[in-house]
Motif scaffolding. Sequence first.
Motif, PDB file in Angstrom:
ATOM      1  N   GLU A  84       3.785   8.977  -1.674  1.00 14.14           N
ATOM      2  CA  GLU A  84       2.539   9.057  -0.901  1.00 14.14           C
ATOM      3  C   GLU A  84       1.309   9.343  -1.765  1.00 14.14           C
ATOM      4  O   GLU A  84       0.243   8.774  -1.540  1.00 14.14           O
ATOM      5  CB  GLU A  84       2.663  10.132   0.197  1.00 14.14           C
ATOM      6  N   SER A  85       1.447  10.226  -2.754  1.00 14.83           N
ATOM      7  CA  SER A  85       0.277  10.542  -3.580  1.00 14.83           C
ATOM      8  C   SER A  85      -0.150   9.333  -4.415  1.00 14.83           C
ATOM      9  O   SER A  85      -1.340   9.122  -4.655  1.00 14.83           O
ATOM     10  CB  SER A  85       0.558  11.745  -4.488  1.00 14.83           C
ATOM     11  N   THR A  86       0.815   8.538  -4.838  1.00 12.67           N
ATOM     12  CA  THR A  86       0.504   7.317  -5.587  1.00 12.67           C
ATOM     13  C   THR A  86      -0.276   6.348  -4.711  1.00 12.67           C
ATOM     14  O   THR A  86      -1.227   5.694  -5.167  1.00 12.67           O
ATOM     15  CB  THR A  86       1.792   6.639  -6.095  1.00 12.67           C
ATOM     16  N   ALA A  87       0.132   6.255  -3.442  1.00 16.60           N
ATOM     17  CA  ALA A  87      -0.560   5.369  -2.503  1.00 16.60           C
ATOM     18  C   ALA A  87      -2.003   5.826  -2.291  1.00 16.60           C
ATOM     19  O   ALA A  87      -2.921   5.002  -2.210  1.00 16.60           O
ATOM     20  CB  ALA A  87       0.177   5.336  -1.170  1.00 16.60           C
ATOM     21  N   LEU A  88      -2.216   7.140  -2.208  1.00 21.27           N
ATOM     22  CA  LEU A  88      -3.581   7.660  -2.082  1.00 21.27           C
ATOM     23  C   LEU A  88      -4.387   7.358  -3.336  1.00 21.27           C
ATOM     24  O   LEU A  88      -5.533   6.911  -3.262  1.00 21.27           O
ATOM     25  CB  LEU A  88      -3.558   9.172  -1.846  1.00 21.27           C
ATOM     26  N   LYS A  89      -3.776   7.608  -4.469  1.00 23.13           N
ATOM     27  CA  LYS A  89      -4.471   7.406  -5.746  1.00 23.13           C
ATOM     28  C   LYS A  89      -4.874   5.952  -5.934  1.00 23.13           C
ATOM     29  O   LYS A  89      -5.973   5.651  -6.406  1.00 23.13           O
ATOM     30  CB  LYS A  89      -3.570   7.859  -6.896  1.00 23.13           C
ATOM     31  N   ASP A  90      -3.986   5.040  -5.539  1.00 22.44           N
ATOM     32  CA  ASP A  90      -4.239   3.605  -5.721  1.00 22.44           C
ATOM     33  C   ASP A  90      -5.027   2.983  -4.579  1.00 22.44           C
ATOM     34  O   ASP A  90      -5.351   1.789  -4.634  1.00 22.44           O
ATOM     35  CB  ASP A  90      -2.905   2.862  -5.874  1.00 22.44           C
ATOM     36  N   GLY A  91      -5.316   3.771  -3.549  1.00 25.03           N
ATOM     37  CA  GLY A  91      -6.116   3.258  -2.448  1.00 25.03           C
ATOM     38  C   GLY A  91      -5.360   2.384  -1.457  1.00 25.03           C
ATOM     39  O   GLY A  91      -5.977   1.618  -0.712  1.00 25.03           O
ATOM     40  N   GLY A  93      -3.913   3.487   1.098  1.00 21.85           N
ATOM     41  CA  GLY A  93      -4.268   4.078   2.376  1.00 21.85           C
ATOM     42  C   GLY A  93      -5.286   5.177   2.155  1.00 21.85           C
ATOM     43  O   GLY A  93      -5.485   5.638   1.020  1.00 21.85           O
ATOM     44  N   GLU A  94      -5.942   5.584   3.236  1.00 21.24           N
ATOM     45  CA  GLU A  94      -7.015   6.577   3.111  1.00 21.24           C
ATOM     46  C   GLU A  94      -6.565   7.998   3.463  1.00 21.24           C
ATOM     47  O   GLU A  94      -7.041   8.966   2.883  1.00 21.24           O
ATOM     48  CB  GLU A  94      -8.184   6.184   4.029  1.00 21.24           C
ATOM     49  N   ILE A  95      -5.660   8.113   4.421  1.00 21.86           N
ATOM     50  CA  ILE A  95      -5.154   9.417   4.854  1.00 21.86           C
ATOM     51  C   ILE A  95      -3.630   9.365   4.772  1.00 21.86           C
ATOM     52  O   ILE A  95      -3.009   8.441   5.300  1.00 21.86           O
ATOM     53  CB  ILE A  95      -5.546   9.735   6.315  1.00 21.86           C
ATOM     54  N   GLY A  96      -3.029  10.346   4.123  1.00 26.49           N
ATOM     55  CA  GLY A  96      -1.577  10.319   4.016  1.00 26.49           C
ATOM     56  C   GLY A  96      -0.974  11.703   4.028  1.00 26.49           C
ATOM     57  O   GLY A  96      -1.619  12.687   3.639  1.00 26.49           O
ATOM     58  N   PHE A  97       0.272  11.773   4.496  1.00 27.50           N
ATOM     59  CA  PHE A  97       0.998  13.038   4.394  1.00 27.50           C
ATOM     60  C   PHE A  97       1.782  13.006   3.095  1.00 27.50           C
ATOM     61  O   PHE A  97       2.677  12.169   2.913  1.00 27.50           O
ATOM     62  CB  PHE A  97       1.938  13.254   5.577  1.00 27.50           C
ATOM     63  N   VAL A  98       1.439  13.911   2.184  1.00 29.50           N
ATOM     64  CA  VAL A  98       2.080  13.972   0.876  1.00 29.50           C
ATOM     65  C   VAL A  98       3.177  15.028   0.907  1.00 29.50           C
ATOM     66  O   VAL A  98       2.906  16.215   1.107  1.00 29.50           O
ATOM     67  CB  VAL A  98       1.053  14.316  -0.228  1.00 29.50           C
ATOM     68  N   SER A  99       4.411  14.592   0.738  1.00 28.68           N
ATOM     69  CA  SER A  99       5.549  15.512   0.725  1.00 28.68           C
ATOM     70  C   SER A  99       5.709  16.064  -0.692  1.00 28.68           C
ATOM     71  O   SER A  99       6.383  15.469  -1.534  1.00 28.68           O
ATOM     72  CB  SER A  99       6.821  14.781   1.164  1.00 28.68           C
ATOM     73  N   THR A 100       5.092  17.219  -0.943  1.00 28.30           N
ATOM     74  CA  THR A 100       5.090  17.782  -2.298  1.00 28.30           C
ATOM     75  C   THR A 100       6.493  18.127  -2.793  1.00 28.30           C
ATOM     76  O   THR A 100       6.747  18.138  -3.997  1.00 28.30           O
ATOM     77  CB  THR A 100       4.201  19.028  -2.364  1.00 28.30           C
TER      78      THR A 100
END
Length: 357
Positions: A84-91, A93-100
């Motif tokens: 999920e964090s990669t998807a946010l970083k690469d754009g 998606g705009e809002i995501g739940f990041v499972s740390t």
Amino acid sequence: MSAVFKSGIAIGVLAMALLSQSAHAQKTIKMTAFAGHPPVFPWVKLLDDYFIPEVDKRLAAAGGKVKIEWNRAYGGTLVKLGSESTALKDGLGEIGFVSTIFEAPKFPLQNITYYTPFGTDDISIVAKVITSLQNKIPEMKAAWTKNNAVFLGGTGLDAYHLFTKAPIAKLDDLKGLKINAPGPSANWLKDTGAIAVAGTLQTYYNDIQTGVTSGALTFATGGFPAKIYEVAPNITKVNYGAQFGGALAMNKKVLDRLPKDVQKIFLDVGQDYSEKFNALLTSTTNDLMRKMAAAGAHIREVPPAERKQWASAIPNPAIPWAKDLDAKGLPGTKVLKAYMAEMKANGVEYPRDWSQE
């Protein structure tokens, strides 16, 4: 033509112009909200049921200058769990739940709760302390910034327990059992005789059903929708403690481009999302335990003295974790000591002080 008449015409033209300008001033922005988990899980359900409609509501109340056209992509339809964090970083998606928990290399300090087990089952305390530490310790906040993400609201998981095929009457009953344990929770099984097997909520049921494992370390709000109790009907309430599991986050570049008042709406709703999630989790957990019992699950509560025995049996997972991060230039020991101190300040009593050798 009279001056009054001319003045009336002028006012009318101006009003029409302003109305036209106002109508054309509304900006529609397309945003994708995503999660690796499906919406049967509360952290995704609340994103869909509360965060999105509440943002829309507040934008409309603020004058409607910005309107969001939402696309929803849950259950791995856009992004797989742990990416999920990669998807946010690469754009993507705009809002995501990041499972740390599944992105520990990128969010090592946020995983402190998994190295300090047997804490509280009160998720509101865990979320409060993690948020406090992120505001105080720059390296924790920087983990989000490095991934082009802004932390909106943290969430957690209700207390982990042991779901098994056969009943566990004592610690020795774990010997030889293969148990699904996600990420660092595998440390909770060391020296108990059990063997930790990697997996996620999407794999536990099949693993247990097919005999790959004999059970799983999981929590009520995950175990119930994933129906783990059907294949592992013996629930030993060890109470490994509620855990910080992830957060709702937003693409930083997208947020920064929004007007300041719109940015504030997203940040405020993110905080409210976190508070509502914690309240929802607390009210839901006991209800789900009752439902699993009604469906045939056998629940055993581990008494304090036995719980202390379980905590004392395992090697201290926190000290090596902290020293490893120290060696990498991250404040592992600082975070460990600060976390234990803040938890104790919030009334949490551990059967063992993980910040001590």
